[in-house]
Enzyme design. Structure first.
Site, PDB file in Angstrom:
ATOM      1  NE  ARG A  71      10.559  20.478  -0.925  1.00  0.00           N
ATOM      2  CZ  ARG A  71      11.548  21.360  -0.933  1.00  0.00           C
ATOM      3  NH1 ARG A  71      11.771  22.098  -2.016  1.00  0.00           N
ATOM      4  NH2 ARG A  71      12.314  21.518   0.123  1.00  0.00           N
ATOM      5  CE  LYS A 101       2.226  -0.631  -4.401  1.00  0.00           C
ATOM      6  NZ  LYS A 101       1.664  -1.912  -3.894  1.00  0.00           N
ATOM      7  CD  GLU A 139       1.931  -9.085 -11.799  1.00  0.00           C
ATOM      8  OE1 GLU A 139       0.768  -9.052 -11.332  1.00  0.00           O
ATOM      9  OE2 GLU A 139       2.948  -8.932 -11.094  1.00  0.00           O
ATOM     10  CE  LYS A 155      -1.674  -1.743 -10.430  1.00  0.00           C
ATOM     11  NZ  LYS A 155      -0.241  -1.999 -10.651  1.00  0.00           N
ATOM     12  CD  GLU A 165      -0.475  -0.860  -1.030  1.00  0.00           C
ATOM     13  OE1 GLU A 165       0.335  -0.669  -0.112  1.00  0.00           O
ATOM     14  OE2 GLU A 165      -0.297  -1.685  -1.934  1.00  0.00           O
ATOM     15  NE  ARG A 167      -2.267   0.118  -5.581  1.00  0.00           N
ATOM     16  CZ  ARG A 167      -1.827   1.171  -6.256  1.00  0.00           C
ATOM     17  NH1 ARG A 167      -2.287   2.374  -5.956  1.00  0.00           N
ATOM     18  NH2 ARG A 167      -0.928   1.045  -7.201  1.00  0.00           N
ATOM     19  CG  ASN A 201       0.696  -6.535  -3.465  1.00  0.00           C
ATOM     20  OD1 ASN A 201       1.302  -6.304  -4.506  1.00  0.00           O
ATOM     21  ND2 ASN A 201       0.513  -5.623  -2.531  1.00  0.00           N
ATOM     22  CG  HIS A 221       2.849  -9.752  -5.981  1.00  0.00           C
ATOM     23  ND1 HIS A 221       1.838 -10.373  -6.688  1.00  0.00           N
ATOM     24  CD2 HIS A 221       3.414  -8.882  -6.851  1.00  0.00           C
ATOM     25  CE1 HIS A 221       1.804  -9.904  -7.919  1.00  0.00           C
ATOM     26  NE2 HIS A 221       2.759  -8.997  -8.045  1.00  0.00           N
ATOM     27  CG  HIS A 274       7.608  -8.999  -3.596  1.00  0.00           C
ATOM     28  ND1 HIS A 274       6.774  -8.036  -3.072  1.00  0.00           N
ATOM     29  CD2 HIS A 274       7.512  -8.886  -4.938  1.00  0.00           C
ATOM     30  CE1 HIS A 274       6.187  -7.378  -4.064  1.00  0.00           C
ATOM     31  NE2 HIS A 274       6.628  -7.880  -5.199  1.00  0.00           N
ATOM     32  CG  HIS A 284       7.752  -9.145 -10.747  1.00  0.00           C
ATOM     33  ND1 HIS A 284       7.836  -9.282  -9.371  1.00  0.00           N
ATOM     34  CD2 HIS A 284       6.488  -8.702 -10.992  1.00  0.00           C
ATOM     35  CE1 HIS A 284       6.685  -8.931  -8.810  1.00  0.00           C
ATOM     36  NE2 HIS A 284       5.862  -8.571  -9.769  1.00  0.00           N
TER      37      HIS A 284
END
Length: 372
Positions: free
Chosen positions: A122, A144, A186, A228, A238, A243, A247, A250, A254, A267
């Site tokens: 957890r 993230k 990026e 960032k 988000e 936020r 992206n 992206h 993606h 990437h």
């Protein structure tokens, strides 16, 4: 003295320390932030061979017993199968809730190790020690963490902030040229999405950036991390939509990665092509001038990044976009620029405009569309 960037999130706040030779300080960095006697380093085999010994020695020197778990290099390791392997390995190592996980490597390892830390027992504390430019300026910051599904990147994950991020700029000296340049995508993203002055600085410093000048690197890494952090502090999970600006490019990127089984593009390369698509889409919708699209494309090319793709099935690209996490109530949303240094989340984008952009940027698309 290393440059420090603070991510202010209340009790989840943490520091990003940026400097040269920081790996030798990892033990002190961890011990100053957590009472810990056991650490598990997760890295790919290539990174372990280069940096594993110095990391273990630094942690051991502060009394932290340390084991290393390795995964194969590459995007394919960011999978449920690898997460399962690591969960069971942690059981074998008798890890408990006082164990800390150290993610040593690029964005794949950072996302995978962070996801394992977030879900094992957890939640275990973890530290990010990024060794690629892309991870240093982007994936190691913000909490993230995720693994991929076969048809959707980062679809299974969590928000799990690191206890700290330690960046050693010396690790970039041995980074392969292709990976280094991919990380620059990026960096360009931050200029396009948040800071026009930073974009102009990048335009003026291309020779220094490409030669990996240490002062230039410290500047661009620190500024990227600060930009960032500014967004994460305002929209950690988000919830407000802010936020999503991180992206930029992206949604297309993606999809490009997914339809090529994460094997054709790094990437950052996909992000470069994705930003070109997003800018062209914004121009087609009358949101930005051709000057902005041109400046972005010129900078990406000067940095050695791709600005188009070919030989792809665009019907699969469009289908993959339907699985993007920005889809809301069945509607795909795009992050599009309104001017240099500012982007917005836009809904109800006409699919004809998206298709037209793909026709231009993915040359094979026109042929496929005519046969449909």
């Amino acid at each position: 003295m290393p440059t420090s960037v603070r991510v202010s999130l209340g009790e989840r706040s943490y520091d990003i320390e940026i400097g040269a030779g920081n790996l030798t300080r990892l033990g002190d960095f961890v011990a100053a932030r957590r009472k810990v006697s056991h650490a598990v380093v997760i890295a790919d085999a290539q990174v372990v061979g280069r940096y594993g010994e110095v990391v273990v020695q630094s942690l051991n020197a502060t009394g932290i017993a340390t084991q290393i778990l390795t995964v194969p290099p590459g995007e394919a390791s960011k999978s449920v199968a690898q997460a399962d392997h690591l969960w069971n390995a942690l059981v074998d190592l008798k890890a408990d809730r006082r164990t800390v996980v150290v993610a040593l490597g690029g964005g794949v390892v950072g996302d995978l190790a962070g996801f394992v830390a977030a879900t094992f027992a957890r939640g275990l504390a973890f530290f990010q020690v990024p060794t690629t430019l892309l991870a240093q300026v982007d994936s190691s910051v913000g909490g993230k963490v995720a693994v991929n599904l076969p048809r959707a990147k980062n679809m299974v994950g969590a928000f799990w902030q690191p206890a700290g991020v330690l960046i050693d700029l010396q690790t970039l000296d041995s980074l392969p040229e292709r990976e280094y340049r991919a990380g620059l995508a990026e960096v360009v993203k931050y200029g396009m999405a948040q800071d026009a002055a930073f974009f102009a600085l990048l335009e003026s410093a291309v020779p220094q950036i490409l030669s990996r000048d240490r002062a230039a690197l410290e500047t661009i890494v620190a500024r990227s991390c600060r930009l960032k952090a500014d967004v994460v502090e305002q929209d950690e999970r988000e919830e407000s939509g802010l936020r999503a600006i991180l992206n930029y490019g992206h949604t297309f990127a993606h999809a490009l990665e997914a339809v090529t089984d994460y094997g054709q593009f790094l990437h950052g390369e996909a992000v470069a092509v994705g930003m070109v698509c997003a800018a062209k889409l914004a121009h087609r919708l009358g949101r930005i001038s051709s000057e902005v699209t041109s400046r972005q494309e010129v900078l990406l090319k000067k940095l050695g990044l791709p600005t188009s793709a070919s030989g792809l099935d665009a019907r699969q690209i469009v289908d993959s976009m339907a699985h993007d996490k920005k889809v809301q109530h069945g509607t795909l949303r795009f992050v599009l620029p309104t001017r240099l240094g500012h982007v917005e989340l836009v809904s109800d984008v006409p699919m004809d405009a998206v298709l037209a952009v793909l026709e231009e940027t993915v040359p094979r698309f026109a042929e496929i569309r005519s046969q449909a």
